[in-house]
Design a protein around this motif. Structure first.
Motif, PDB file in Angstrom:
ATOM      1  N   UNK A 299       0.811  -1.213   0.000  1.00 46.04           N
ATOM      2  CA  UNK A 299       0.000   0.000   0.000  1.00 46.04           C
ATOM      3  C   UNK A 299       0.842   1.259   0.000  1.00 46.04           C
ATOM      4  N   UNK A 300       2.006   1.192   0.655  1.00 46.52           N
ATOM      5  CA  UNK A 300       2.916   2.347   0.662  1.00 46.52           C
ATOM      6  C   UNK A 300       3.372   2.682  -0.747  1.00 46.52           C
ATOM      7  N   UNK A 301       3.722   1.672  -1.541  1.00 46.92           N
ATOM      8  CA  UNK A 301       4.141   1.918  -2.924  1.00 46.92           C
ATOM      9  C   UNK A 301       2.968   2.338  -3.791  1.00 46.92           C
ATOM     10  N   UNK A 302       1.798   1.751  -3.521  1.00 42.38           N
ATOM     11  CA  UNK A 302       0.612   2.156  -4.274  1.00 42.38           C
ATOM     12  C   UNK A 302       0.308   3.628  -4.073  1.00 42.38           C
ATOM     13  N   UNK A 303       0.437   4.106  -2.827  1.00 44.23           N
ATOM     14  CA  UNK A 303       0.200   5.517  -2.537  1.00 44.23           C
ATOM     15  C   UNK A 303       1.223   6.413  -3.229  1.00 44.23           C
ATOM     16  N   UNK A 304       2.407   5.878  -3.481  1.00 45.60           N
ATOM     17  CA  UNK A 304       3.491   6.649  -4.088  1.00 45.60           C
ATOM     18  C   UNK A 304       3.517   6.576  -5.623  1.00 45.60           C
ATOM     19  N   UNK A 305       2.557   5.903  -6.233  1.00 42.51           N
ATOM     20  CA  UNK A 305       2.604   5.728  -7.691  1.00 42.51           C
ATOM     21  C   UNK A 305       2.714   7.038  -8.469  1.00 42.51           C
ATOM     22  N   UNK A 306       1.965   8.094  -8.110  1.00 40.91           N
ATOM     23  CA  UNK A 306       2.121   9.339  -8.876  1.00 40.91           C
ATOM     24  C   UNK A 306       3.537   9.910  -8.795  1.00 40.91           C
ATOM     25  N   UNK A 307       4.179   9.756  -7.641  1.00 42.95           N
ATOM     26  CA  UNK A 307       5.555  10.245  -7.478  1.00 42.95           C
ATOM     27  C   UNK A 307       6.534   9.352  -8.231  1.00 42.95           C
ATOM     28  N   UNK A 308       6.339   8.047  -8.181  1.00 43.59           N
ATOM     29  CA  UNK A 308       7.232   7.122  -8.884  1.00 43.59           C
ATOM     30  C   UNK A 308       7.172   7.386 -10.390  1.00 43.59           C
ATOM     31  N   UNK A 309       5.960   7.543 -10.922  1.00 38.93           N
ATOM     32  CA  UNK A 309       5.736   8.037 -12.279  1.00 38.93           C
ATOM     33  C   UNK A 309       6.512   7.274 -13.350  1.00 38.93           C
ATOM     34  N   UNK A 310       6.304   5.963 -13.382  1.00 39.62           N
ATOM     35  CA  UNK A 310       6.850   5.165 -14.479  1.00 39.62           C
ATOM     36  C   UNK A 310       8.257   4.619 -14.262  1.00 39.62           C
ATOM     37  N   UNK A 311       8.867   4.945 -13.153  1.00 32.68           N
ATOM     38  CA  UNK A 311      10.246   4.504 -12.907  1.00 32.68           C
ATOM     39  C   UNK A 311      10.296   3.156 -12.195  1.00 32.68           C
ATOM     40  N   UNK A 312      11.439   2.502 -12.288  1.00 38.29           N
ATOM     41  CA  UNK A 312      11.703   1.350 -11.434  1.00 38.29           C
ATOM     42  C   UNK A 312      11.919   1.857 -10.012  1.00 38.29           C
ATOM     43  N   UNK A 313      11.694   0.969  -9.034  1.00 44.88           N
ATOM     44  CA  UNK A 313      11.765   1.362  -7.629  1.00 44.88           C
ATOM     45  C   UNK A 313      12.748   0.478  -6.875  1.00 44.88           C
ATOM     46  N   UNK A 314      13.611   1.120  -6.100  1.00 39.30           N
ATOM     47  CA  UNK A 314      14.497   0.425  -5.170  1.00 39.30           C
ATOM     48  C   UNK A 314      13.962   0.668  -3.768  1.00 39.30           C
ATOM     49  N   UNK A 315      13.490  -0.394  -3.140  1.00 38.19           N
ATOM     50  CA  UNK A 315      12.832  -0.307  -1.836  1.00 38.19           C
ATOM     51  C   UNK A 315      13.759  -0.869  -0.761  1.00 38.19           C
ATOM     52  N   UNK A 316      13.823  -0.187   0.382  1.00 40.91           N
ATOM     53  CA  UNK A 316      14.568  -0.749   1.504  1.00 40.91           C
ATOM     54  C   UNK A 316      13.802  -0.513   2.796  1.00 40.91           C
ATOM     55  N   UNK A 317      13.948  -1.420   3.736  1.00 35.92           N
ATOM     56  CA  UNK A 317      13.262  -1.334   5.020  1.00 35.92           C
ATOM     57  C   UNK A 317      14.096  -0.524   6.006  1.00 35.92           C
ATOM     58  N   UNK A 318      13.455   0.416   6.692  1.00 37.37           N
ATOM     59  CA  UNK A 318      14.172   1.230   7.664  1.00 37.37           C
ATOM     60  C   UNK A 318      14.580   0.432   8.892  1.00 37.37           C
ATOM     61  N   UNK A 319      13.900  -0.665   9.183  1.00 39.85           N
ATOM     62  CA  UNK A 319      14.198  -1.393  10.417  1.00 39.85           C
ATOM     63  C   UNK A 319      15.254  -2.482  10.242  1.00 39.85           C
ATOM     64  N   UNK A 320      15.925  -2.517   9.107  1.00 44.43           N
ATOM     65  CA  UNK A 320      16.984  -3.504   8.876  1.00 44.43           C
ATOM     66  C   UNK A 320      18.349  -2.845   9.062  1.00 44.43           C
ATOM     67  N   UNK A 321      19.197  -3.439   9.903  1.00 48.16           N
ATOM     68  CA  UNK A 321      20.606  -3.039   9.920  1.00 48.16           C
ATOM     69  C   UNK A 321      21.295  -3.901   8.871  1.00 48.16           C
TER      70      UNK A 321
END
Length: 253
Positions: free
Chosen positions: A86-108
């Motif tokens: 859902x976080x990425x779905x909400x960001x679709x207008x900002x992503x705007x056709x690009x590939x996405x590199x996702x990382x979790x903030x809670x991972x060291x």
């Protein structure tokens, strides 16, 4: 690739299992070594993209304040947290056709992401994993918090609360569209106080971690412990396998 790559740090979680530490600050702002977990995540992305979004829900005020001087796009999740998909779905207008590199903030996760990105075919979802047969997500491999997703996989996501495995990766796995890359370095999912302490000790090489502005009085003893910035340890105290955060002490057994 950097110009066409959108970076996303997932940082909206409540950190329920990391309580009571997350009663003091959001999980993403809990420090590991010299920086907040969120700053470690932003640092991972910095080598491969300068266009980064951070999703925010729990601890919104503290998160906004922490990021106020950063050149990042804030995705504010109103009402309820949207989950990883859902976080990425909400960001679709900002992503705007690009590939996405996702990382979790809670991972060291100390890792250079340049080879991970450079070797990508741009078509299959690529996940960074560690070998962990006991907790594997894909056979013996456990997802460790970094994913590359082509635009067509992001474009199909809605903004309702949902997870990436359920909404996308399970189908990718069934269609042989998953590219699993093994990370052989350190990784700790900071989901619990024990894991959080382990991440700090991994960062320090096993010695106690004392935050900037923390006060450890002469005579105090620290053994494999963490003292948060601004916290104090008195001269008669002995902390073993503990986290001192403000006036709170969490013992890890």
């Amino acid at each position: 690739m950097a110009e066409s790559l959108a970076g996303v740090v997932l940082a909206a979680g409540a950190g329920t299992r990391l309580a009571p530490l997350t009663r003091l600050r959001p999980k993403a702002l809990c420090p590991v070594g010299d920086r907040a977990l969120l700053d470690h995540a932003l640092g991972r992305l910095a080598a491969v993209t300068t266009d980064v979004a951070v999703n925010v829900h729990h601890g919104r005020e503290a998160m906004e304040d922490h990021l106020s001087d950063r050149a990042v796009h804030l995705s504010l999740e109103e009402g309820e947290a949207r989950g990883t998909a859902g976080a990425l779905g909400l960001l679709r207008p900002w992503v705007d056709g690009r590939a996405v590199l996702v990382t979790n903030a809670d991972a060291w996760l100390p890792v250079d992401l340049e080879p991970f990105v450079a070797g990508w075919d741009g078509e299959r979802t690529r996940l960074l994993c560690v070998e962990d047969p006991a907790r594997g997500d894909f056979g013996d491999l456990r997802y460790c918090g970094v994913a590359l997703m082509p635009w067509d996989r992001v474009a199909s996501l809605g903004s309702e609360p949902s997870g990436l495995y359920e909404r996308s990766w399970a189908r990718d796995e069934a269609d042989d569209r998953l590219d699993l890359v093994v990370h052989h370095g350190g990784f700790v999912d900071c989901g619990s106080p024990a894991d959080y302490l382990a991440a700090n000790l991994a960062w320090s090489g096993g010695t106690s971690v004392i935050g900037v502005g923390a006060e450890v009085a002469p005579g105090a003893e620290l053994d494999r412990s963490v003292v948060w910035p601004g916290a104090r340890v008195g001269s008669a105290e002995r902390l073993v396998g503990a986290v001192r955060a403000g006036t709170l002490t969490v013992l890890v057994r």
